[in-house]
Structure formats: C-alpha cells, structure tokens
Design a protein around this motif. Structure first.
Motif, PDB file in Angstrom:
ATOM      1  N   ALA A 171       0.664  -1.377   0.031  1.00 28.50           N
ATOM      2  CA  ALA A 171       0.079   0.122   0.085  1.00 28.50           C
ATOM      3  C   ALA A 171       0.722   1.221   0.042  1.00 28.50           C
ATOM      4  O   ALA A 171       2.020   1.266   0.616  1.00 28.50           O
ATOM      5  N   GLY A 172       0.691   2.129  -1.055  1.00 32.06           N
ATOM      6  CA  GLY A 172       1.008   3.092  -0.735  1.00 32.06           C
ATOM      7  C   GLY A 172       0.870   4.506  -0.169  1.00 32.06           C
ATOM      8  O   GLY A 172      -0.863   4.619  -0.507  1.00 32.06           O
ATOM      9  N   GLY A 173       1.838   5.169   0.606  1.00 30.27           N
ATOM     10  CA  GLY A 173       0.465   6.363   0.990  1.00 30.27           C
ATOM     11  C   GLY A 173       0.862   7.360   0.638  1.00 30.27           C
ATOM     12  O   GLY A 173       2.034   7.944   0.052  1.00 30.27           O
ATOM     13  N   ALA A 174       0.267   8.443   1.217  1.00 35.26           N
ATOM     14  CA  ALA A 174       0.283  10.028   1.363  1.00 35.26           C
ATOM     15  C   ALA A 174       1.015  10.733   1.708  1.00 35.26           C
ATOM     16  O   ALA A 174       1.666  11.968   1.856  1.00 35.26           O
ATOM     17  N   ASP A 175       1.910   9.366   2.595  1.00 35.21           N
ATOM     18  CA  ASP A 175       3.116  10.084   3.138  1.00 35.21           C
ATOM     19  C   ASP A 175       4.934   9.875   2.319  1.00 35.21           C
ATOM     20  O   ASP A 175       6.100  10.186   3.002  1.00 35.21           O
ATOM     21  N   GLY A 176       4.392   9.240   1.385  1.00 35.85           N
ATOM     22  CA  GLY A 176       5.512   8.908   0.764  1.00 35.85           C
ATOM     23  C   GLY A 176       5.597   7.566   0.787  1.00 35.85           C
ATOM     24  O   GLY A 176       6.706   6.814   0.577  1.00 35.85           O
ATOM     25  N   ARG A 177       5.573   6.736   1.670  1.00 32.95           N
ATOM     26  CA  ARG A 177       6.507   5.466   2.562  1.00 32.95           C
ATOM     27  C   ARG A 177       4.752   4.807   1.672  1.00 32.95           C
ATOM     28  O   ARG A 177       4.299   4.464   1.195  1.00 32.95           O
ATOM     29  N   LEU A 178       5.844   3.127   1.205  1.00 33.90           N
ATOM     30  CA  LEU A 178       5.039   1.696   0.984  1.00 33.90           C
ATOM     31  C   LEU A 178       4.784   1.057   2.165  1.00 33.90           C
ATOM     32  O   LEU A 178       5.911   0.515   2.132  1.00 33.90           O
ATOM     33  N   ARG A 179       4.382   0.670   2.119  1.00 31.90           N
ATOM     34  CA  ARG A 179       3.820  -0.308   3.376  1.00 31.90           C
ATOM     35  C   ARG A 179       3.259  -1.621   3.260  1.00 31.90           C
ATOM     36  O   ARG A 179       2.531  -2.339   1.864  1.00 31.90           O
ATOM     37  N   PHE A 180       4.499  -3.049   3.560  1.00 30.53           N
ATOM     38  CA  PHE A 180       4.020  -3.926   3.542  1.00 30.53           C
ATOM     39  C   PHE A 180       3.108  -4.487   4.647  1.00 30.53           C
ATOM     40  O   PHE A 180       4.066  -4.312   6.044  1.00 30.53           O
ATOM     41  N   LEU A 181       2.367  -5.193   4.390  1.00 28.38           N
ATOM     42  CA  LEU A 181       1.299  -5.577   5.290  1.00 28.38           C
ATOM     43  C   LEU A 181       0.911  -7.621   4.831  1.00 28.38           C
ATOM     44  O   LEU A 181       1.492  -8.253   3.836  1.00 28.38           O
ATOM     45  N   ALA A 182       0.701  -8.526   5.932  1.00 25.97           N
ATOM     46  CA  ALA A 182       0.584 -10.495   5.361  1.00 25.97           C
ATOM     47  C   ALA A 182      -0.649  -9.620   5.683  1.00 25.97           C
ATOM     48  O   ALA A 182      -1.945  -9.136   4.964  1.00 25.97           O
ATOM     49  N   PRO A 183      -1.378 -11.146   4.386  1.00 29.35           N
ATOM     50  CA  PRO A 183      -2.994 -11.371   4.503  1.00 29.35           C
ATOM     51  C   PRO A 183      -3.579 -11.187   5.198  1.00 29.35           C
ATOM     52  O   PRO A 183      -4.937 -10.170   4.825  1.00 29.35           O
ATOM     53  N   ASP A 184      -3.554 -11.389   6.609  1.00 27.05           N
ATOM     54  CA  ASP A 184      -4.538 -10.487   6.797  1.00 27.05           C
ATOM     55  C   ASP A 184      -4.236  -9.594   8.217  1.00 27.05           C
ATOM     56  O   ASP A 184      -5.293  -8.651   8.924  1.00 27.05           O
ATOM     57  N   GLY A 185      -3.090  -8.663   7.272  1.00 31.16           N
ATOM     58  CA  GLY A 185      -3.660  -7.669   7.386  1.00 31.16           C
ATOM     59  C   GLY A 185      -2.518  -6.643   8.534  1.00 31.16           C
ATOM     60  O   GLY A 185      -1.871  -5.909   8.800  1.00 31.16           O
ATOM     61  N   THR A 186      -1.464  -8.014   8.934  1.00 31.82           N
ATOM     62  CA  THR A 186      -0.578  -7.432   9.982  1.00 31.82           C
ATOM     63  C   THR A 186       0.713  -6.377   9.498  1.00 31.82           C
ATOM     64  O   THR A 186       1.289  -7.350   8.389  1.00 31.82           O
ATOM     65  N   ARG A 187       0.906  -5.732   9.836  1.00 36.55           N
ATOM     66  CA  ARG A 187       2.284  -4.272   9.140  1.00 36.55           C
ATOM     67  C   ARG A 187       3.714  -5.982   9.407  1.00 36.55           C
ATOM     68  O   ARG A 187       4.324  -5.697  10.060  1.00 36.55           O
ATOM     69  N   ARG A 188       4.128  -5.918   7.959  1.00 34.33           N
ATOM     70  CA  ARG A 188       5.141  -6.190   7.834  1.00 34.33           C
ATOM     71  C   ARG A 188       6.740  -5.334   7.826  1.00 34.33           C
ATOM     72  O   ARG A 188       7.186  -5.909   7.886  1.00 34.33           O
ATOM     73  N   GLY A 189       6.157  -3.368   7.495  1.00 36.00           N
ATOM     74  CA  GLY A 189       7.621  -3.254   7.302  1.00 36.00           C
ATOM     75  C   GLY A 189       7.047  -2.279   6.406  1.00 36.00           C
ATOM     76  O   GLY A 189       6.234  -3.050   5.796  1.00 36.00           O
ATOM     77  N   GLU A 190       8.103  -1.018   6.203  1.00 30.81           N
ATOM     78  CA  GLU A 190       7.950  -0.185   5.290  1.00 30.81           C
ATOM     79  C   GLU A 190       9.063   0.553   4.790  1.00 30.81           C
ATOM     80  O   GLU A 190      10.118   0.400   5.625  1.00 30.81           O
ATOM     81  N   VAL A 191       9.097   1.235   3.890  1.00 37.19           N
ATOM     82  CA  VAL A 191      10.246   1.152   2.540  1.00 37.19           C
ATOM     83  C   VAL A 191       9.296   3.297   2.630  1.00 37.19           C
ATOM     84  O   VAL A 191       8.589   3.056   1.884  1.00 37.19           O
TER      85      VAL A 191
END
Length: 425
Positions: free
Chosen positions: A205-225
């Motif tokens: 998911a790409g956010g308005a803060d310029g960060r790309l977020r990585f989430l598990a299939p159940d929505g659990t956050r895995r990391g961001e870039v």
C-alpha cells in the motif's frame, strides 16, 4: 467516419518516437498492459483511451466513450480492456471496435481503480462514491461493498479470489471476504492511493506520506520503505512479484525489491507528476504515464529510459508570454486547450481566434450537442462569466471539467492572457 479519422490520425506516429508514446492531450491517468505484452491501453484526463502496439510503438485506435477523465485501466486475459472514468462508468473494449462492447453502470462517483479476480470472472471497481462494486463479467447482479468513510482509490483481489482488498481517503485498508464474514479494517494513518497484492498474498500500500507499506494477507504490518518524498499516487507489481514500482506525485518512481524491502533505484523523469504505472509482461519494461501527456518506457532492472528523457516543451505562445500574470493561471487549461494558429485541438478546442467566435464553431472539434444550440459569442466578458460561475452553470451539458476562478485579480489576468495569447490583442 469520425472513428476512422481518429484511427488514421493515431496511426501517424514516427518510429523515432516509439519509446515515448505520444497522443494524449492531457495527463495520462491510467495504464494497462495486455497479458502477452504486445499491446497496452492508456487513459487520460482528455477523456480518451489509446490502444498501443508496443512492438512498433504505434497507436492503433483512439477510444472515446467517457464523458470525462479516464482514471483506471485493466487488461483482460481474452484480449479485451476495461476503463473506468470520472463519469462513474466502467466500459469494456474489444480491439478492432470503435465503440464499447459493454457498459457497467451503478457508481455515483468517479471510478478510481479496477481489478480482476484470479479466475477472470469478477471485475471489481473502486469509486469515490465510497463503494467497491464486484460485477460478474458473464452477467448478473453486482455486489456492492461499503465500509469506507469516503472515496475509495484502489482495489485488488487476494490470490485465491476469496477477498477484496481496498484502500481509500479515509486512511483505511479493508479486507472484505466475498463468501461472507466480517471485513477487517486496518488504519494506516494516511490516505491510500496505490495498492497491489502479491502472488503470495502480501499487500503493498502506497501512502500519502511517501511510504510503501508491506502487510501480511491478514493485514498484519510487516514493514515499510520510504519510496518518495511526496505522496505515492500509483503502485504496480512486476509480473514475477519480485519488484514493486511506486510513483510519487513529483515525478519520481522508486523500484523496490520486495524480499529485502529496499529501494533498488529511483527513476527520474521530467519532474512532472507520474499518475500511472504498468509492467509489461514478458519483458523487463516498466511504463509510466504522467502530467507531460506521455507514456514513457524504462528498463526496470537498470533504470535506463528507452529514449531520451526530454522535458515537455510548453507551447511557443505560452513560453512567449510566461511573464504575463495570467500565464500561471492558464496552465491548468493548457492540458486541454492550445493557443497558436497551428497547434490544433486537444481534448478541448483550440482557443486561437476564440474572441468573437460563436460557441461550438471551432473547426474540426466534436462538440457536445448541448453546446451547439447555445447563443453565446466568446468575448472577454463571456469568458470571465464562464470561469466566474463555472462551466456546468454557464454551459450546461459541457464536457469541460468543472473549475472556477474565484479571485477577481486572477480572473482578470486569465481573461487578459487568453485575449493576448489567442490573437485578439
């Protein structure tokens, strides 16, 4: 006849420009590549979609069916394409036909995203009316998914086709099971404009803060870039699922290695917004569409641009009057209107000679039927009135995007600029 003329015009493209696909009169808002990598479809603010032969770099057809901006595009396995527009319509196109093969109605707001189920049977459309509609392509009633508190910008299916993932202005990422059950909503803190789901189910998911977020299939956050310094407005996943492209609104595109969560390289074009992305299947190519009205082509593995990166040159008239106080106000109009005697029409008619011209009479432009019967002659006063109360109020039935100039000084500067730039003064 009109479709034939459009096709003929579209085919007149020099092979020398094959690596930069030119033809749109406004920002390129949508891109989709066919599964075999031979064709692509681009959609634009100019209300048109263009079908491209990527092997030869030629436009095959200009498709017109939307009343306003084409915001989303999707390629189907059977060779057809789908477009979603600002007008709330979803249209199905078959190459070789000038008219849409099918229409999907129901949205009451702009369509911003499209997705196809893994089995190719269901089409999901995300809209600014706050819903996602899931429509069987073989016929049948659409299912309407609600839950977002505001416009929905992006949509994707999970790899097994069992759920819909959607992201919107409300900063929520929603995972909605299609067989029933409770949808899960994940608050990401900022609006989501770009979204993709990898073959293993990971959500990007790409956010308005310029960060790309990585989430598990159940929505659990895995990391961001940190992929951009400005809001991410488009996200695309390479066909093999290894690489993610994230476009920032200022024109940079970050290529991110999904396994290591690192930015491999940043593609830097002409500094204009990049609104759309698509990887070309079977190749190492990434296509980008932006505010310069071009589809640019890149090698994803090296970041090399296919062809020279050239800043889009403003029209001679606009450049020659750059110091005029109305020039900056007019820039919003320049995506659709030209000024010079030899510049021709874009999405809107040329403004050359507009002062003293009766409405809907510019040569070679196909006007809305509602405009042809109006008794308006364009003068500085009538142009000012158009922008004072807005096109929808002054010229009902127009295809012109709604816009008003509320500052009196800006309005006077704009009207004076148009008169001077179009030869009236």
């Amino acid at each position: 006849m009109r479709a034939c003329l459009l096709l003929l015009l579209a085919l007149i493209v020099s092979p020398a420009t094959a690596q930069e696909l030119r033809g749109h009169g406004g920002p390129v808002r949508a891109l989709a590549a066919a599964p075999d990598g031979r064709m692509a479809l681009s959609g634009s603010f100019d209300t048109s979609a263009i079908l491209w032969d990527l092997e030869r770099g030629l436009a095959l057809a200009v498709l017109r069916g939307h009343d306003s901006s084409v915001n989303a595009a999707l390629a189907l396995p059977d060779g057809r394409f789908v477009t979603g527009g600002e007008d709330g319509r979803v249209l199905l196109w078959r190459p070789g036909r000038a008219e849409p093969e099918g229409r999907i109605e129901g949205h009451t707001g702009p369509v911003a995203g499209l997705a196809l189920s893994p089995d190719g049977r269901l089409l999901a459309s995300a809209s600014w009316d706050g819903t996602v509609r899931v429509t069987p392509l073989g016929g049948g009633e659409a299912r309407v998914l609600s839950g977002h508190r505001g416009p929905v910008n992006a949509v994707a299916f999970t790899p097994d086709g069992a759920a819909i993932v959607s992201g919107g202005h409300d900063a929520a990422l929603r995972i909605t099971p299609l067989a029933g059950g409770t949808a899960r909503s994940i608050d990401l803190g900022l609006p989501v404009a770009g979204l993709a789901v990898a073959p293993d189910g990971e959500i990007l998911a790409g956010g308005a803060d310029g960060r790309l977020r990585f989430l598990a299939p159940d929505g659990t956050r895995r990391g961001e870039v940190a992929a951009a310094e400005t809001p991410i407005v488009a996200v695309a996943l390479s066909p093999d699922g290894r690489r993610v492209a994230a476009a920032g609104i200022r024109g940079s595109v970050a290529l991110v290695d999904r396994a290591s969560r690192t930015v491999e390289r940043v593609l830097v074009g002409p500094g204009l917004p990049v609104w759309s992305l698509a990887f070309r299947p079977g190749t190492d190519e990434l296509m980008t569409g932006g505010g310069d009205r071009l589809v640019r082509r890149w090698l994803a593995s090296t970041g090399e641009h296919l062809g020279a990166v050239v800043m889009a040159r403003p029209s001679d008239r606009l450049a020659g009057l750059a110091d005029h106080p109305g020039a900056e106000v007019f820039r919003a109009c320049s995506a659709c209107h030209t000024l010079g005697p030899d510049d021709g029409n874009r999405a809107g008619p040329t403004l050359h000679g507009v002062i003293g011209r009766r409405i809907a009479t510019a040569p070679g432009y196909d006007y809305s039927p509602a405009l042809r019967g109006m008794d308006i002659v364009w003068t500085k006063e009538t142009i000012a009135r158009l922008f004072e109360i807005g096109p929808n109020a002054y010229t009902p039935g127009t295809k012109m995007p709604e816009q008003q100039v509320t500052d009196p000084d800006d309005l006077k500067a704009l009207v004076d600029f148009i008169a001077k730039a179009t030869g009236a003064e």
